[in-house]
Design a protein around this motif. Structure first.
Motif, PDB file in Angstrom:
ATOM      1  N   CYS A  89     -17.646 -26.880  -5.515  1.00 50.24           N
ATOM      2  CA  CYS A  89     -17.677 -28.200  -6.038  1.00 50.24           C
ATOM      3  C   CYS A  89     -16.517 -28.551  -7.164  1.00 50.24           C
ATOM      4  O   CYS A  89     -16.974 -27.145  -7.931  1.00 50.24           O
ATOM      5  CB  CYS A  89     -19.092 -28.285  -6.629  1.00 50.24           C
ATOM      6  N   CYS A 149     -26.346 -31.856 -11.035  1.00 50.30           N
ATOM      7  CA  CYS A 149     -24.396 -32.014 -10.974  1.00 50.30           C
ATOM      8  C   CYS A 149     -24.228 -33.342 -10.785  1.00 50.30           C
ATOM      9  O   CYS A 149     -24.981 -34.241  -9.591  1.00 50.30           O
ATOM     10  CB  CYS A 149     -23.691 -30.816  -9.920  1.00 50.30           C
ATOM     11  N   CYS A 202     -22.563 -26.132 -12.211  1.00 50.77           N
ATOM     12  CA  CYS A 202     -23.606 -26.541 -10.911  1.00 50.77           C
ATOM     13  C   CYS A 202     -22.797 -25.056  -9.867  1.00 50.77           C
ATOM     14  O   CYS A 202     -22.081 -24.817  -9.974  1.00 50.77           O
ATOM     15  CB  CYS A 202     -22.066 -27.067  -9.917  1.00 50.77           C
ATOM     16  N   CYS A 230     -21.495 -33.459  -7.380  1.00 58.50           N
ATOM     17  CA  CYS A 230     -21.733 -33.119  -5.764  1.00 58.50           C
ATOM     18  C   CYS A 230     -23.605 -33.603  -5.634  1.00 58.50           C
ATOM     19  O   CYS A 230     -24.141 -33.809  -4.571  1.00 58.50           O
ATOM     20  CB  CYS A 230     -21.602 -31.781  -5.649  1.00 58.50           C
ATOM     21  N   ALA A 263     -16.572 -29.671  -9.770  1.00 57.27           N
ATOM     22  CA  ALA A 263     -17.663 -29.707 -11.125  1.00 57.27           C
ATOM     23  C   ALA A 263     -18.068 -28.133 -11.380  1.00 57.27           C
ATOM     24  O   ALA A 263     -18.249 -27.733 -12.781  1.00 57.27           O
ATOM     25  CB  ALA A 263     -18.628 -30.140 -11.846  1.00 57.27           C
TER      26      ALA A 263
END
Ligand SMILES: [Zn+2]
Length: 388
Positions: free
Chosen positions: A75, A37, A70, A40, A77
């Motif tokens: 996170c 990712c 992810c 993170c 994302a």
């Protein structure tokens, strides 16, 4: 099994593409290129699959795209789904044709000027790709969009202008069809490239100004000077260019200049043509007379082969003279009907020269006859007025 895939049509609505049942496809698995990712740094996991089918020139492909995300809920994302970049290297999302087929279409259409029907038949015969004419038109349209995007790509443009010191810009409005909005085109003359084009509803200064602002942004991005602007100098251009490009010379386009000069030239030329046509007349009467005379001598002497042998030299000479008259008539008619040529080669001027040559030729013949070289009887030669 019938698998449906989707083609986006011009309006952006979805149309299913029906793959023939017996289509043999090659399966290719594609995975997201990254493993970690970007936000993170955690490991990405596969969350879904997509199964687009794509025509390529080497056969249909079944792409198995492994989508990743992810898995860490905290996170930012996490909600994003990542697709393999390799997929778009084969075809754009939702496209049923791979890049190779799209490029093939565009090359056949625009470099070879094939019709859609021709393209359609060739795709089916050689590549076993069966598409409707509509679908082919849609993809040709996409090809044009891709080409335009590539021509405008900053990197491409910078490379094209690497060794150019300063650019020369031109703006003009083109009206493709009556009643349609005018397409304003900004071109660069040093590299002879169309930079961009925009259909505008009016030629008002504010609308045109936006294009000139865009041109200035392009110039600044290239980091080049502007040597000059060229246009037909309509008010909006004059004002807009002076505002956006202060100090840059603005020249009148030579083509527009020529066209304006040409108008009175062509008018005078056309007037002269009318006068010449009015003066040189009576061709048909001459031809009729000659043909009648020919008919009268031909009729009693059938068949022609015997007639040729039995005919006296006097009659043969007369016939030769009649052919010459008809040839002159045909030549003069051709000259009078010739309408080709623009302001640089005015048709009337050419007509006057050609008629002059015919007249000189007639004079030479008459002079030769007076000198006794021509023995033909002149009764079959009615006077034709060439008007001097
Ligand atoms: Zn993450």
């Amino acid at each position: 099994m019938l698998v449906t895939h989707h083609i986006l049509d011009k309006e952006g609505t979805l149309m299913p593409y029906r793959w023939p049942v017996d289509t043999e496809v090659t399966r290719i698995a594609l995975a997201v290129e990254e493993q970690w990712c970007r936000t993170c740094g955690g490991a990405l996991t596969i969350c879904d699959h997509r199964h687009p089918r794509v025509f390529t020139l080497t056969g249909p492909l079944h792409l198995v795209c492994k989508l990743a995300h992810c898995p860490t809920r905290a996170c930012p994302a996490h909600p994003q789904t990542l697709s393999p970049a390799a997929e778009t290297a084969i075809a754009m999302p939702w496209w049923v044709l791979g890049w190779d087929v799209v490029c093939w279409l565009g090359q056949r259409r625009f470099a070879r000027h094939w019709s859609v029907g021709q393209i359609r038949a060739e795709l089916a015969d050689t590549y076993q790709i069966r598409l409707s004419a509509d679908a082919i038109e849609t993809y040709i349209h996409r090809y044009q969009q891709m080409l335009a995007a590539r021509r405008q790509a900053p990197g491409q443009l910078a490379a094209a202008y690497a060794d150019v010191e300063a650019v020369m810009l031109a703006i003009d409005g083109l009206q493709p069809e009556k009643g349609h909005e005018t397409l304003y085109v900004v071109r660069e003359l040093e590299r002879k490239r169309v930079w961009f084009a925009e259909p505008l509803l009016s030629s008002a200064t504010t609308e045109v100004q936006q294009l000139l602002v865009q041109a200035r942004v392009w110039v600044e991005r290239l980091g080049k000077g502007v040597r000059l602007w060229m246009s037909d100098k309509q008010d909006a251009f004059v004002r807009g260019i002076a505002a956006e490009f202060p100090g840059v010379p603005h020249r009148y386009c030579a083509n527009h200049f020529l066209r304006d000069v040409a108008k009175p030239v062509l008018e005078a030329d056309s007037h002269a043509k009318v006068k010449m046509r009015r003066t040189v007349r009576g061709l048909r009467a001459i031809e009729r007379e000659v043909l009648a005379a020919q008919h009268a001598t031909d009729a009693p002497q059938f068949p022609a082969v015997q007639a040729e042998e039995s005919r006296c030299p006097q009659a043969q000479a007369e016939e030769g003279a009649r052919d010459v008259v008809l040839d002159y008539c045909a030549a003069v008619r051709g000259i009078l009907n010739d309408d080709q040529g623009g302001p640089l080669h005015p048709p009337g001027l050419r007509m006057a020269e050609a008629l002059g040559e015919v007249q000189a030729s007639l004079q030479r013949n008459l002079a030769a006859k007076k000198g006794g070289l021509l023995t033909t009887d002149s009764r079959g030669w009615p006077d034709t007025s060439t008007g001097g």
